[in-house]
Design a protein around this motif. Structure first.
Motif, PDB file in Angstrom:
ATOM      1  N   ARG A  50       0.836  -1.203   0.000  1.00 48.37           N
ATOM      2  CA  ARG A  50       0.000   0.000   0.000  1.00 48.37           C
ATOM      3  C   ARG A  50       0.872   1.255   0.000  1.00 48.37           C
ATOM      4  O   ARG A  50       0.608   2.220  -0.741  1.00 48.37           O
ATOM      5  CB  ARG A  50      -0.910  -0.011   1.234  1.00 48.37           C
ATOM      6  CG  ARG A  50      -1.792   1.217   1.376  1.00 48.37           C
ATOM      7  CD  ARG A  50      -2.787   1.069   2.513  1.00 48.37           C
ATOM      8  NE  ARG A  50      -2.123   0.942   3.810  1.00 48.37           N
ATOM      9  CZ  ARG A  50      -2.081  -0.166   4.535  1.00 48.37           C
ATOM     10  NH1 ARG A  50      -2.639  -1.273   4.095  1.00 48.37           N
ATOM     11  NH2 ARG A  50      -1.467  -0.189   5.712  1.00 48.37           N
ATOM     12  N   ALA A  85       2.792   1.861  -3.397  1.00 47.39           N
ATOM     13  CA  ALA A  85       1.839   2.273  -4.429  1.00 47.39           C
ATOM     14  C   ALA A  85       1.536   3.767  -4.308  1.00 47.39           C
ATOM     15  O   ALA A  85       1.465   4.489  -5.321  1.00 47.39           O
ATOM     16  CB  ALA A  85       0.555   1.452  -4.319  1.00 47.39           C
ATOM     17  N   HIS A  86       1.373   4.250  -3.086  1.00 50.64           N
ATOM     18  CA  HIS A  86       1.151   5.687  -2.866  1.00 50.64           C
ATOM     19  C   HIS A  86       2.353   6.498  -3.332  1.00 50.64           C
ATOM     20  O   HIS A  86       2.198   7.544  -3.988  1.00 50.64           O
ATOM     21  CB  HIS A  86       0.883   5.959  -1.382  1.00 50.64           C
ATOM     22  CG  HIS A  86      -0.547   5.830  -0.977  1.00 50.64           C
ATOM     23  ND1 HIS A  86      -1.515   6.735  -1.327  1.00 50.64           N
ATOM     24  CD2 HIS A  86      -1.175   4.893  -0.239  1.00 50.64           C
ATOM     25  CE1 HIS A  86      -2.676   6.381  -0.819  1.00 50.64           C
ATOM     26  NE2 HIS A  86      -2.503   5.258  -0.153  1.00 50.64           N
ATOM     27  N   ASP A 143      -0.582  -7.366  -5.074  1.00 45.86           N
ATOM     28  CA  ASP A 143      -1.219  -6.360  -4.225  1.00 45.86           C
ATOM     29  C   ASP A 143      -0.750  -4.967  -4.607  1.00 45.86           C
ATOM     30  O   ASP A 143      -1.551  -4.038  -4.778  1.00 45.86           O
ATOM     31  CB  ASP A 143      -0.890  -6.668  -2.763  1.00 45.86           C
ATOM     32  CG  ASP A 143      -1.744  -5.872  -1.778  1.00 45.86           C
ATOM     33  OD1 ASP A 143      -2.583  -5.073  -2.225  1.00 45.86           O
ATOM     34  OD2 ASP A 143      -1.563  -6.057  -0.558  1.00 45.86           O
ATOM     35  N   ARG A 167      -3.120  -1.932  -6.253  1.00 43.36           N
ATOM     36  CA  ARG A 167      -3.262  -0.638  -5.585  1.00 43.36           C
ATOM     37  C   ARG A 167      -2.734   0.502  -6.459  1.00 43.36           C
ATOM     38  O   ARG A 167      -3.348   1.578  -6.537  1.00 43.36           O
ATOM     39  CB  ARG A 167      -2.517  -0.664  -4.244  1.00 43.36           C
ATOM     40  CG  ARG A 167      -3.126  -1.613  -3.218  1.00 43.36           C
ATOM     41  CD  ARG A 167      -2.295  -1.616  -1.937  1.00 43.36           C
ATOM     42  NE  ARG A 167      -2.770  -2.580  -0.960  1.00 43.36           N
ATOM     43  CZ  ARG A 167      -3.755  -2.382  -0.095  1.00 43.36           C
ATOM     44  NH1 ARG A 167      -4.386  -1.214  -0.103  1.00 43.36           N
ATOM     45  NH2 ARG A 167      -4.117  -3.312   0.765  1.00 43.36           N
ATOM     46  N   TYR A 168      -1.604   0.273  -7.098  1.00 47.55           N
ATOM     47  CA  TYR A 168      -1.027   1.293  -7.969  1.00 47.55           C
ATOM     48  C   TYR A 168      -1.946   1.580  -9.146  1.00 47.55           C
ATOM     49  O   TYR A 168      -2.184   2.744  -9.497  1.00 47.55           O
ATOM     50  CB  TYR A 168       0.348   0.823  -8.450  1.00 47.55           C
ATOM     51  CG  TYR A 168       1.018   1.756  -9.435  1.00 47.55           C
ATOM     52  CD1 TYR A 168       1.495   2.996  -9.035  1.00 47.55           C
ATOM     53  CD2 TYR A 168       1.165   1.390 -10.776  1.00 47.55           C
ATOM     54  CE1 TYR A 168       2.121   3.860  -9.936  1.00 47.55           C
ATOM     55  CE2 TYR A 168       1.779   2.240 -11.682  1.00 47.55           C
ATOM     56  CZ  TYR A 168       2.251   3.474 -11.261  1.00 47.55           C
ATOM     57  OH  TYR A 168       2.852   4.318 -12.159  1.00 47.55           O
TER      58      TYR A 168
END
Length: 472
Positions: free
Chosen positions: A229, A232-233, A322, A326-327
């Protein structure tokens, strides 16, 4: 104030008690009142001189216990069995009345500790200003991150490449547990300490893992998801951490350490800013791979306690899927699409290729693209713009919905390298105007700030910052 320090209740080989060094003439540059309220530190806010003394390390924070934490780490792939807080001191742990969670309060630049090795335990003022601005910007951008409570000019001098004014940052974190903390005890084959650390980490960050049939495997799976997570941010914002060593990989999934970090101006998948990353190990496009590599090091530690190689490899293999999911979701929203279906993801790839080929500014280009949703003049982005608008018009809500999504997914303001450097150089001359204006725009990065629009602009050629540096 509800203060303690639960880490100091662990065995003595987890940390060292330290005495912070008094600052010659501490002066408070910034105090984060919103964060102070969250931590129930309101009663300190009124006396700025007292704040400067406490958060420079000149006076203790009442109710806290001051320690330096032991940890190891892989630094650029090379294992160092003992690192630890060489210029930092964990002075307290606060329980927030807002969310009931525990938060570490740590000083950075507060003097020598048993882990300082050949360092001086101090920090130049520049890295203090950088971390204050960038960490708070990341928080406002919705990225899991440590935060900054206070920035203090120490009144002393620090020698690096030249003499710099000194400073102390107060960092707030969900904890300062790192992959490197686990490596510290694994390298010594201290399985009792490793189990105690794992129990502490699970109770503090992933209590659901404690009740699982295989707690350590559940814990590892949760850390894998948190890192997927986080990265990805980073990638969606064009952020490059710069020093993704295992000692900078937080178990909580927060961004830890804002040394040689940077937000890209013009986009390139292989962009590197860190002055010490000579081979591009932590380049923008390699960050997901390196996060997975760091997680593999954590798995090696946990396997000393429970689980097999196959079990941990199966959990680790979930990272890539994952992260990619998310990306993709974040990037599709940046283009105005609520869901990351295949044709939208193809547009993301085409858009990034265009940015790279034409060396366009990453952050500003998304805002320019959004402006095309209600434009009648000739396209700015040629055939790509036509393809993009066709897909926007085919989705429910059309351009109106896309405009709303893009406005909340694409910041107008980021802590651009050249503006951060301007703030640092001005602060060296006792001018905080740029620092204060940057705080203003970065506190609401998606909004307009009349009169401060220049902070949204990419650098001119002579303003470009090509390398960033660690402050140690």
């Amino acid at each position: 104030m509800n203060l303690s320090n639960s880490y100091s209740e662990l065995p003595g080989n987890f940390y060292a008690h330290v005495q912070t060094a008094p600052a010659p003439k501490p002066h408070l540059l910034a105090w984060n009142e919103d964060l102070a309220r969250h931590l129930d530190l309101d009663e300190l806010t009124q006396d700025r001189a007292h704040l400067a003394r406490i958060f420079s390390g000149s006076e203790p924070l009442p109710g806290g216990v001051t320690i330096a934490i032991a940890y190891a780490g892989h630094q650029f792939g090379n294992f160092v069995p003992q690192l630890g807080d060489g210029r930092a001191a964990l002075i307290a742990e606060a329980i927030s009345p807002v969310d009931g969670r525990a938060y570490d309060i740590q000083l950075k630049g507060s003097g020598l500790t048993p882990f300082s090795r050949n360092g001086d335990g101090k920090s130049p003022l520049g890295p203090v200003i950088r971390e204050y601005l960038v960490s708070e910007a990341m928080y406002r951008l919705g990225v899991p991150t440590t935060r900054s409570l206070a920035a203090v000019a120490s009144g002393g001098r620090v020698m690096r490449d030249r003499v710099h004014p000194g400073g102390v940052l107060t960092r707030v974190a969900a904890s300062h547990l790192r992959v490197g903390t686990f490596e510290y005890f694994a390298a010594r084959n201290d399985r009792d300490a490793l189990q105690s650390l794992a129990d502490y980490a699970m109770a503090r960050h992933y209590p659901e893992a404690v009740a699982a049939e295989r707690p350590l495997l559940a814990f590892f799976s949760a850390v894998v998801a948190a890192q997927a997570r986080l990265v990805a941010h980073w990638m969606a914002l064009g952020f490059i951490h710069g020093v993704m060593n295992t000692d900078n990989t937080a178990i909580s999934g927060e961004t830890l350490d804002y040394g040689p970090c940077a937000f890209m101006d013009e986009f390139h998948i292989d962009k590197v800013f860190s002055s010490i990353d000579h081979r591009g190990r932590y380049a923008y496009g390699r960050q997901a791979h390196m996060a997975q590599w760091n997680l593999a090091r954590l798995a090696e530690c946990l396997m000393l306690l429970d689980g097999t190689v196959d079990e941990y490899e199966a959990l680790l293999s979930a990272f890539q899927g994952d992260f990619e999911a998310r990306y993709a979701a974040l990037m599709c929203r940046k283009l105005g699409f609520p869901e990351p279906i295949e044709e939208h993801q193809e547009l993301v790839t085409a858009w990034l290729q265009r940015l790279q080929n034409e060396q366009l500014d990453y952050t500003q280009s998304f805002r320019q693209l959004a402006s095309r949703l209600d434009a009648n003049d000739p396209p700015l982005f040629d055939d790509f713009e036509a393809r993009w608008l066709q897909q926007i018009d085919r989705q429910p809500g059309g351009r109106e919905q896309a405009a709303r999504i893009m406005a909340t997914s694409n910041p107008r303001f980021i802590p651009r390298n050249h503006q951060v450097e301007r703030a640092i150089q001005a602060a060296y001359e006792d001018d905080l105007s740029i620092f204060n204006e940057l705080q203003q725009v970065l506190s609401a990065p998606f909004q307009e700030h009349p009169g401060l629009e220049h902070y949204a602009l990419p650098p001119e050629k002579h303003e470009r910052v090509l390398a960033t540096f660690c402050g140690t």
